[in-house]
Design a protein around this motif. Structure first.
Motif, PDB file in Angstrom:
ATOM      1  N   SER A  75       0.805  -1.215   0.000  1.00  0.00           N
ATOM      2  CA  SER A  75       0.000   0.000   0.000  1.00  0.00           C
ATOM      3  C   SER A  75       0.843   1.272   0.000  1.00  0.00           C
ATOM      4  O   SER A  75       0.344   2.346  -0.323  1.00  0.00           O
ATOM      5  N   SER A  76       2.131   1.149   0.346  1.00  0.00           N
ATOM      6  CA  SER A  76       3.024   2.312   0.278  1.00  0.00           C
ATOM      7  C   SER A  76       4.445   1.860  -0.047  1.00  0.00           C
ATOM      8  O   SER A  76       5.327   1.844   0.809  1.00  0.00           O
ATOM      9  N   PRO A  77       4.665   1.504  -1.311  1.00  0.00           N
ATOM     10  CA  PRO A  77       5.989   1.019  -1.714  1.00  0.00           C
ATOM     11  C   PRO A  77       7.028   2.134  -1.750  1.00  0.00           C
ATOM     12  O   PRO A  77       6.699   3.299  -1.946  1.00  0.00           O
ATOM     13  N   SER A  78       8.284   1.742  -1.565  1.00  0.00           N
ATOM     14  CA  SER A  78       9.382   2.706  -1.670  1.00  0.00           C
ATOM     15  C   SER A  78       9.650   3.020  -3.141  1.00  0.00           C
ATOM     16  O   SER A  78       9.149   2.334  -4.037  1.00  0.00           O
ATOM     17  N   VAL A  79      10.454   4.037  -3.383  1.00  0.00           N
ATOM     18  CA  VAL A  79      10.814   4.423  -4.751  1.00  0.00           C
ATOM     19  C   VAL A  79      11.473   3.253  -5.476  1.00  0.00           C
ATOM     20  O   VAL A  79      11.130   2.935  -6.619  1.00  0.00           O
ATOM     21  N   GLU A  80      12.397   2.579  -4.807  1.00  0.00           N
ATOM     22  CA  GLU A  80      13.096   1.439  -5.411  1.00  0.00           C
ATOM     23  C   GLU A  80      12.126   0.307  -5.736  1.00  0.00           C
ATOM     24  O   GLU A  80      12.234  -0.337  -6.783  1.00  0.00           O
ATOM     25  N   GLU A  81      11.163   0.071  -4.829  1.00  0.00           N
ATOM     26  CA  GLU A  81      10.179  -0.994  -5.066  1.00  0.00           C
ATOM     27  C   GLU A  81       9.261  -0.656  -6.234  1.00  0.00           C
ATOM     28  O   GLU A  81       8.894  -1.546  -7.012  1.00  0.00           O
ATOM     29  N   VAL A  82       8.911   0.612  -6.390  1.00  0.00           N
ATOM     30  CA  VAL A  82       8.067   1.034  -7.510  1.00  0.00           C
ATOM     31  C   VAL A  82       8.798   0.785  -8.831  1.00  0.00           C
ATOM     32  O   VAL A  82       8.221   0.252  -9.782  1.00  0.00           O
ATOM     33  N   LEU A 127       6.289  -5.859 -13.939  1.00  0.00           N
ATOM     34  CA  LEU A 127       4.944  -5.874 -14.510  1.00  0.00           C
ATOM     35  C   LEU A 127       4.859  -5.222 -15.894  1.00  0.00           C
ATOM     36  O   LEU A 127       3.812  -5.270 -16.533  1.00  0.00           O
ATOM     37  N   LYS A 128       5.929  -4.593 -16.333  1.00  0.00           N
ATOM     38  CA  LYS A 128       5.923  -3.836 -17.593  1.00  0.00           C
ATOM     39  C   LYS A 128       4.854  -2.740 -17.545  1.00  0.00           C
ATOM     40  O   LYS A 128       4.136  -2.495 -18.509  1.00  0.00           O
ATOM     41  N   ALA A 129       4.750  -2.082 -16.377  1.00  0.00           N
ATOM     42  CA  ALA A 129       3.778  -1.012 -16.172  1.00  0.00           C
ATOM     43  C   ALA A 129       4.457   0.342 -16.324  1.00  0.00           C
ATOM     44  O   ALA A 129       5.629   0.495 -15.994  1.00  0.00           O
ATOM     45  N   ASP A 130       3.710   1.306 -16.822  1.00  0.00           N
ATOM     46  CA  ASP A 130       4.221   2.666 -16.972  1.00  0.00           C
ATOM     47  C   ASP A 130       4.048   3.470 -15.687  1.00  0.00           C
ATOM     48  O   ASP A 130       4.773   4.432 -15.450  1.00  0.00           O
ATOM     49  N   ALA A 131       3.054   3.080 -14.890  1.00  0.00           N
ATOM     50  CA  ALA A 131       2.774   3.815 -13.654  1.00  0.00           C
ATOM     51  C   ALA A 131       2.175   2.867 -12.616  1.00  0.00           C
ATOM     52  O   ALA A 131       1.619   1.825 -12.951  1.00  0.00           O
ATOM     53  N   VAL A 132       2.306   3.269 -11.375  1.00  0.00           N
ATOM     54  CA  VAL A 132       1.755   2.534 -10.236  1.00  0.00           C
ATOM     55  C   VAL A 132       0.874   3.520  -9.476  1.00  0.00           C
ATOM     56  O   VAL A 132       1.264   4.658  -9.238  1.00  0.00           O
ATOM     57  N   ILE A 133      -0.318   3.068  -9.105  1.00  0.00           N
ATOM     58  CA  ILE A 133      -1.225   3.920  -8.342  1.00  0.00           C
ATOM     59  C   ILE A 133      -1.387   3.340  -6.946  1.00  0.00           C
ATOM     60  O   ILE A 133      -1.634   2.145  -6.784  1.00  0.00           O
ATOM     61  N   VAL A 134      -1.218   4.203  -5.950  1.00  0.00           N
ATOM     62  CA  VAL A 134      -1.439   3.833  -4.557  1.00  0.00           C
ATOM     63  C   VAL A 134      -2.569   4.719  -4.022  1.00  0.00           C
ATOM     64  O   VAL A 134      -2.788   5.824  -4.521  1.00  0.00           O
TER      65      VAL A 134
END
Length: 191
Positions: free
Chosen positions: A95-102, A109-116
């Motif tokens: 629910s609150s990943p670090s910058v490195e984890e993002v 995941l080959k994702a362009d963005a992550v939403i929290v």
């Protein structure tokens, strides 16, 4: 006080109360340097839950993901795929990943963005003898390649309105209010 003045005062108070019952915050952040048109795939992380309702975060996340996918402009990864990516990337607190984890999650995941997101209020609120539903959520979009926050917004919908007080209607169902809050957030995102 004249009749005309008291009617005007009464009308002004009624409008003020009605406006405050269905409020939405105007606090929105958009990174001016971000090309939001380049975002094609998004991972919606499990939302944090600050409410007493155990399933609130899952419900709001589901409505948010569905509404974002329904826009047609962004592909939202399925929750199971996001869960597998979280496990593979070793994200300690989804629910609150670090910058490195993002950044790692975006690569996996080959994702362009992550939403929290955070669900701050969900369900029934009382004012005197009147009850109604309220939903308050905030969300952030993090650029997957850098982990940087590129958008942040919040919305609160529902609450006890003047008509609830006068007519005892009980307000709208919590799912409809959730949809309204999510729609408000998405309008902030695509503004």
């Amino acid at each position: 006080m004249t009749t005309r003045t008291s009617i005007s005062t009464c009308l002004a108070m009624t409008l003020l109360l009605a406006a405050s019952a269905c409020r939405s915050s105007g606090r929105v952040y958009h990174d001016a340097n971000m090309d939001f048109g380049s975002i094609r795939t998004v991972a919606v992380m499990p939302f944090s839950n600050l409410t007493r309702e155990a399933a609130a975060a899952d419900r709001v996340r589901d409505v948010f993901s569905s509404a974002l996918l329904a826009t047609g402009g962004i592909y939202v990864l399925p929750p199971g795929e996001v869960a597998r990516g979280i496990a593979r990337a070793g994200v300690a607190l989804p629910s609150s990943p670090s910058v490195e984890e993002v950044v790692k999650l975006g690569s996996v995941l080959k994702a362009d963005a992550v939403i929290v997101g955070v669900v701050k209020e969900y369900g029934e609120v009382r004012s005197g003898t009147t009850a109604s539903n309220v939903v308050s959520i905030s969300a952030q979009m993090l650029e997957a390649s850098t982990g940087k926050v590129v958008w942040s917004g919040q919305s609160t919908k529902g609450g006890v309105s003047l008509s609830d007080r006068l007519l005892g209607s009980g307000g709208e169902p919590v799912n409809r209010i959730t949809e309204e809050a999510v729609d408000d957030l998405l309008s902030q995102l695509f503004h």
